[in-house]
Design an enzyme around this catalytic site. Structure first.
Site, mmCIF file in Angstrom:
data_model
loop_
_atom_site.group_PDB
_atom_site.id
_atom_site.type_symbol
_atom_site.label_atom_id
_atom_site.label_comp_id
_atom_site.label_asym_id
_atom_site.label_seq_id
_atom_site.Cartn_x
_atom_site.Cartn_y
_atom_site.Cartn_z
ATOM 1 C CE1 TYR A 127 -3.912 2.249 0.864
ATOM 2 C CE2 TYR A 127 -2.432 3.208 2.479
ATOM 3 C CZ TYR A 127 -3.608 3.250 1.761
ATOM 4 O OH TYR A 127 -4.479 4.301 1.931
ATOM 5 C CB THR A 137 -13.560 5.736 5.752
ATOM 6 O OG1 THR A 137 -12.321 5.036 5.600
ATOM 7 C CG2 THR A 137 -13.349 7.232 5.644
HETATM 8 N N1 LIG Z 1 -9.230 5.970 5.749
HETATM 9 C C1 LIG Z 1 -7.955 6.236 5.909
HETATM 10 O O1 LIG Z 1 -7.432 6.246 7.031
HETATM 11 C C2 LIG Z 1 -7.098 6.604 4.712
HETATM 12 C C3 LIG Z 1 -5.847 7.189 4.934
HETATM 13 C C4 LIG Z 1 -5.064 7.553 3.837
HETATM 14 C C5 LIG Z 1 -5.535 7.335 2.556
HETATM 15 N N2 LIG Z 1 -6.745 6.743 2.369
HETATM 16 C C6 LIG Z 1 -7.193 6.572 0.994
HETATM 17 O O2 LIG Z 1 -8.396 7.292 0.817
HETATM 18 C C7 LIG Z 1 -9.147 6.722 -0.259
HETATM 19 C C8 LIG Z 1 -10.590 6.552 0.158
HETATM 20 O O3 LIG Z 1 -10.657 5.537 1.158
HETATM 21 P P1 LIG Z 1 -11.702 5.608 2.367
HETATM 22 O O4 LIG Z 1 -10.938 5.981 3.568
HETATM 23 O O5 LIG Z 1 -12.868 6.425 1.996
HETATM 24 O O6 LIG Z 1 -12.071 4.047 2.509
HETATM 25 P P2 LIG Z 1 -13.392 3.236 2.059
HETATM 26 O O7 LIG Z 1 -13.006 1.817 2.095
HETATM 27 O O8 LIG Z 1 -14.546 3.662 2.889
HETATM 28 O O9 LIG Z 1 -13.652 3.737 0.569
HETATM 29 C C9 LIG Z 1 -13.008 3.178 -0.540
HETATM 30 C C10 LIG Z 1 -14.041 3.074 -1.661
HETATM 31 O O10 LIG Z 1 -13.363 2.533 -2.806
HETATM 32 C C11 LIG Z 1 -14.162 1.505 -3.353
HETATM 33 N N3 LIG Z 1 -13.273 0.590 -4.091
HETATM 34 C C12 LIG Z 1 -12.408 -0.322 -3.564
HETATM 35 N N4 LIG Z 1 -11.790 -0.973 -4.556
HETATM 36 C C13 LIG Z 1 -12.260 -0.466 -5.733
HETATM 37 C C14 LIG Z 1 -12.014 -0.760 -7.098
HETATM 38 N N5 LIG Z 1 -11.134 -1.703 -7.462
HETATM 39 N N6 LIG Z 1 -12.668 -0.041 -8.039
HETATM 40 C C15 LIG Z 1 -13.571 0.914 -7.682
HETATM 41 N N7 LIG Z 1 -13.859 1.213 -6.397
HETATM 42 C C16 LIG Z 1 -13.212 0.534 -5.441
HETATM 43 C C17 LIG Z 1 -14.854 0.862 -2.158
HETATM 44 O O11 LIG Z 1 -16.010 0.135 -2.533
HETATM 45 C C18 LIG Z 1 -15.167 2.088 -1.311
HETATM 46 O O12 LIG Z 1 -16.389 2.673 -1.671
HETATM 47 C C19 LIG Z 1 -8.412 5.431 -0.615
HETATM 48 O O13 LIG Z 1 -7.596 5.662 -1.740
HETATM 49 C C20 LIG Z 1 -7.558 5.167 0.595
HETATM 50 O O14 LIG Z 1 -6.435 4.398 0.274
HETATM 51 C C21 LIG Z 1 -7.537 6.376 3.412
#
Ligand SMILES: NC(=O)c1ccc[n+]([C@@H]2O[C@H](COP(=O)([O-])OP(=O)(O)OC[C@H]3O[C@@H](n4cnc5c(N)ncnc54)[C@H](O)[C@@H]3O)[C@@H](O)[C@H]2O)c1
Length: 293
Positions: A191, A226
């Site tokens: 990741y 989330t």
């Molecule tokens: N939540 C955290 O702590 C955090 C921290 C840093 C970065 N991020 C990044 O933020 C972004 C959003 O994540 P989030 O926190 O909202 O988590 P989340 O899991 O709630 O949302 C991710 C969304 O992406 C969708 N998804 C997953 N794989 C997919 C695919 N192959 N094609 C299309 N859609 C897909 C899921 O169904 C979900 O709706 C991500 O890129 C994650 O890596 C999250």
């Protein structure tokens, strides 16, 4: 000494205060079309709400299916909530099922978006997934899913949409990286490396696409509550709120300000997607309550 401002006249009039380049600051994205991946829940759903509030029409893309060995992804019911939220903001939305790992599907989605709304002005490459596992525990499957979703997925969407942006000689691409690509963390190296790749791709595309007036930037969120956090906690048998509190402990801010909300990330996204950031490109805006400082 009084600074000499004589060569920089202040042309603001009462009518122009609060406006820049003819855009009302309350509706910075009026008439724009924004494609957001991972938009059915979490940060992506929040970005859809914020960008719609700023006047953008939304294309909401999400896989809406689970992937073996990973915590649950969003559901069709989650997407319905995003649709209702955007409509409540007075926005128009095209919800589409699509896996960012599937480049042909991403091309179809770009075509469908252009057919419905005429163009795409903004892309939020937000979809992502993670697994907590040591380097010697990763299988071909888990490594592929993380890298193909978090890095290759960003390429798939971007290469599908760039011809549209080149044609209109304008556009804004905002990629979601992670603070975990700024400060290293153990047990999710696939990741971290994928998100690090997103930051370098962002800078590379900024150089490549400036000629067409296309801005390319990234946000790097710290830990946000989330489905990603609750999903990981579920897999580890932990209480999600306790897990989130533990993740947030290393932030510089404490208390309420030390706990990141989806809104914190959406405000950064809306800024980078707007004309307020018209001269900003190739940058990564770290929104992490100071975690990686
Ligand atoms: N939540 C955290 O702590 C955090 C921290 C840093 C970065 N991020 C990044 O933020 C972004 C959003 O994540 P989030 O926190 O909202 O988590 P989340 O899991 O709630 O949302 C991710 C969304 O992406 C969708 N998804 C997953 N794989 C997919 C695919 N192959 N094609 C299309 N859609 C897909 C899921 O169904 C979900 O709706 C991500 O890129 C994650 O890596 C999250």
């Amino acid at each position: 000494m009084t600074p000499n401002h004589s060569c920089r006249p202040n042309l603001a009039t009462p009518d122009s205060v609060g406006e820049s380049k003819g855009h009302n600051s309350m509706m910075r994205l009026d008439g724009k079309v924004a494609l957001i991946t991972g938009a059915a829940r979490g940060q992506g759903a929040s970005h859809a709400k914020y960008l719609a509030r700023e006047g953008a029409r939304i294309v909401a893309v999400d896989i809406l299916a689970d992937v073996e060995e990973f915590y649950p992804n969003a559901t069709a019911a989650d997407m319905e909530t995003t649709v209702e939220t955007v409509r409540a903001e007075g926005g128009d939305i095209l919800p589409l099922q699509g896996d960012v790992r599937d480049s042909n599907r991403m091309r179809e989605i770009v075509d469908q978006s252009v057919e419905r709304f005429g163009t795409i002005d903004i892309v939020c490459n937000n979809a992502g997934t993670i697994r907590i596992e040591a380097i010697d525990e990763m299988t071909d499957h888990t490594l592929d899913v993380v890298v193909d979703t978090c890095l290759k997925g960003v390429f798939n969407v971007t290469r599908a949409v760039v011809p549209v942006m080149k044609r209109q000689r304008a556009g804004s691409i905002v990629n979601t990286a992670s603070a975990g690509a700024i400060k290293a963390v153990a047990y999710s190296s696939h990741y971290a490396a994928a998100k690090g790749g997103v930051i370098l791709a962002t800078r590379s595309w900024a150089r490549e696409l400036a000629e067409w007036d296309i801005n390319v930037n990234a946000v790097a969120p710290g830990s946000v509550y989330t489905g990603m956090i609750t999903g990981l906690a579920g897999q580890a048998g932990e209480d999600p709120l306790e897990a989130f509190a533990r993740h947030s402990e290393a932030n510089l801010f404490t208390g309420e300000k030390g706990r990141l909300d989806v809104d914190d990330i959406s405000r950064a996204i809306a800024f980078l997607a707007s004309d307020d950031a018209r001269t900003i490109t190739g940058q990564t805006l770290v929104v992490d309550a100071g975690w990686a400082a």
